[in-house]
Design an enzyme around this catalytic site. Structure first.
Site, PDB file in Angstrom:
ATOM      1  N   LEU A  50       0.833  -1.191   0.073  1.00  0.00           N
ATOM      2  CA  LEU A  50       0.087   0.024  -0.004  1.00  0.00           C
ATOM      3  C   LEU A  50       0.844   1.413   0.023  1.00  0.00           C
ATOM      4  CD1 LEU A  50      -2.955  -1.110   2.384  1.00  0.00           C
ATOM      5  CD2 LEU A  50      -2.683  -1.542  -0.040  1.00  0.00           C
ATOM      6  N   HIS A  54      -3.568   4.090  -2.677  1.00  0.00           N
ATOM      7  CA  HIS A  54      -4.487   3.142  -1.926  1.00  0.00           C
ATOM      8  C   HIS A  54      -5.223   3.870  -0.596  1.00  0.00           C
ATOM      9  CE1 HIS A  54      -1.297   0.063  -3.463  1.00  0.00           C
ATOM     10  NE2 HIS A  54      -2.700  -0.350  -4.127  1.00  0.00           N
ATOM     11  N   GLY A 166      -9.540   3.582  -8.155  1.00  0.00           N
ATOM     12  CA  GLY A 166      -8.464   4.388  -8.746  1.00  0.00           C
ATOM     13  C   GLY A 166      -8.622   4.706 -10.367  1.00  0.00           C
ATOM     14  N   ASP A 169      -6.120   3.178 -12.649  1.00  0.00           N
ATOM     15  CA  ASP A 169      -6.591   2.173 -13.734  1.00  0.00           C
ATOM     16  C   ASP A 169      -8.080   2.205 -14.325  1.00  0.00           C
ATOM     17  OD1 ASP A 169      -4.564  -0.141 -12.785  1.00  0.00           O
ATOM     18  OD2 ASP A 169      -5.178   0.854 -11.017  1.00  0.00           O
ATOM     19  N   GLN A 172      -9.954  -0.329 -15.850  1.00  0.00           N
ATOM     20  CA  GLN A 172     -10.247  -1.214 -15.132  1.00  0.00           C
ATOM     21  C   GLN A 172     -11.736  -0.939 -14.601  1.00  0.00           C
ATOM     22  OE1 GLN A 172      -8.064  -3.377 -11.832  1.00  0.00           O
ATOM     23  NE2 GLN A 172      -8.554  -1.794 -10.928  1.00  0.00           N
ATOM     24  N   SER A 205       2.353   0.288  -6.704  1.00  0.00           N
ATOM     25  CA  SER A 205       3.191  -0.634  -5.747  1.00  0.00           C
ATOM     26  C   SER A 205       4.379  -0.992  -6.717  1.00  0.00           C
ATOM     27  CB  SER A 205       2.321  -1.884  -5.647  1.00  0.00           C
ATOM     28  OG  SER A 205       1.158  -1.345  -5.026  1.00  0.00           O
ATOM     29  N   ARG A 206       4.417  -0.935  -8.244  1.00  0.00           N
ATOM     30  CA  ARG A 206       5.579  -1.491  -8.978  1.00  0.00           C
ATOM     31  C   ARG A 206       6.736  -0.323  -8.660  1.00  0.00           C
ATOM     32  NH1 ARG A 206       1.207  -3.372 -11.545  1.00  0.00           N
ATOM     33  NH2 ARG A 206       1.161  -5.865 -12.083  1.00  0.00           N
TER      34      ARG A 206
END
Ligand code: AMP
Length: 299
Positions: A50, A54, A166, A169, A172, A205-206
């Site tokens: 996180l 997030h 979020g 994305d 998505q 996160s990446r």
């Protein structure tokens, strides 16, 4: 470790803090014990590791709901690249620590195992139409089917009133809205703004896998998205802007563009023409072996 232990086992003593639930049974029991939950339950699905992106969703959910549920589950079915799954960061203790600063009372974190999420071979095949054939759908075959499967399963377990996603994305969100339509769920989808690093890089996160140099250079993505907006507003041809962005990104050492695309915000129909419908620019680029995505409204 200590925090996850306390949050899991000390619940009956310290009920002012959030609790951590690992099984579907525990979620059912918790919801039965607090039967007012269903009318105002906000849900934030995550894959953990996180960051402020997030947490912005969790804070908003906390403001708008009596009870908040956050799931942390790295869903193998949505990774089209096994290496990406292998290297995906996992920081559960730190995640619980961060969430305990926001969540309390009946709020809960759901940290299921693969067996809890996929007790039997769920192999649903969704048809998300155009969304599967463009941008993320095109470049990550099977990804949205995996997203559909896990989000549907989580919705069935958590049964939220609202769910927070979020805009990082963006595509998505369109997929999830289509899932809701297909399944006829009474769940409100709340899109939340992208949270960025100081240099404009969308938090992800990446990002922890980027070198310092790559992270600094990745600020160029947002810079170019802003530049694209200026050019679109000046009525410059979209194909020219697209070429310019691809060249500028590829010219950075170690960067390799997967796509730069313009699409209508509603329905995400790709376009090469400036029309009267709201338009967004979408980028996917590799920095080394880390895949970064971003998007920004043009008008
Ligand atoms: P993930 O853990 O990557 O699956 O993300 C969980 C949720 O957090 C998704 O709805 C993401 O779109 C959202 N999210 C991830 N990064 C950001 C960000 N930088 N700003 C806002 N939301 C984000």
């Amino acid at each position: 470790m200590l925090i996850s232990f306390l949050l899991t086992f000390a619940y009956p003593i310290f009920t002012t803090t959030m609790i951590v639930l690992k099984t579907v049974r525990e979620v059912d029991q918790h919801k039965q014990q607090n039967n007012s939950i269903d009318s105002s339950l906000g849900f934030v699905p995550t894959m953990g590791a996180l960051h402020e992106g997030h947490l912005s969703l969790v804070r908003r959910a906390k403001l708008e709901n009596e009870v908040v549920a956050v799931s942390i589950y790295v869903n193998p079915k949505q990774f089209n690249n096994p290496e990406d799954l292998k290297h995906y960061p996992r920081t559960i203790d730190q995640d619980l620590d961060l969430l305990s600063g926001i969540l309390d009372h009946n709020d809960f974190v759901f940290t299921p195992s693969d067996e809890e999420i996929y007790p039997d071979q769920i192999m649903e095949k969704y048809d998300f139409g155009l969304l599967e054939t463009i941008m993320e759908g095109k470049h990550r075959p099977g990804h949205f089917n995996g997203v559909g499967i896990v989000v549907d399963r989580l919705f069935q377990i958590i049964r939220p009133k609202r769910s927070y996603f979020g805009e990082k994305d963006f595509q998505q969100i369109a997929v999830i809205k289509d899932l809701i339509r297909q399944k006829d769920y009474d769940i409100e989808i709340i899109p939340c703004s992208i949270i960025r690093e100081k240099n404009g890089l969308a938090m992800s996160s990446r990002n922890v896998r980027l070198t310092q140099d790559e992270r600094q250079k990745a600020g160029k993505i947002f810079y170019l998205l802003n530049e694209a907006r200026q050019r679109v507003l000046a009525n410059i041809d979209l194909l020219k802007i697209q070429d310019y962005m691809i060249n500028e990104l590829n010219n950075q050492a170690n960067f390799s563009v997967e796509y730069v695309a313009f699409a209508e915000e509603e329905g995400l129909k790709p376009t090469t023409r400036i029309g009267d419908k709201k338009l967004r620019c979408f980028v996917a680029v590799f920095a080394g072996d880390v895949r970064l995505i971003d998007n920004y409204p043009m008008y």
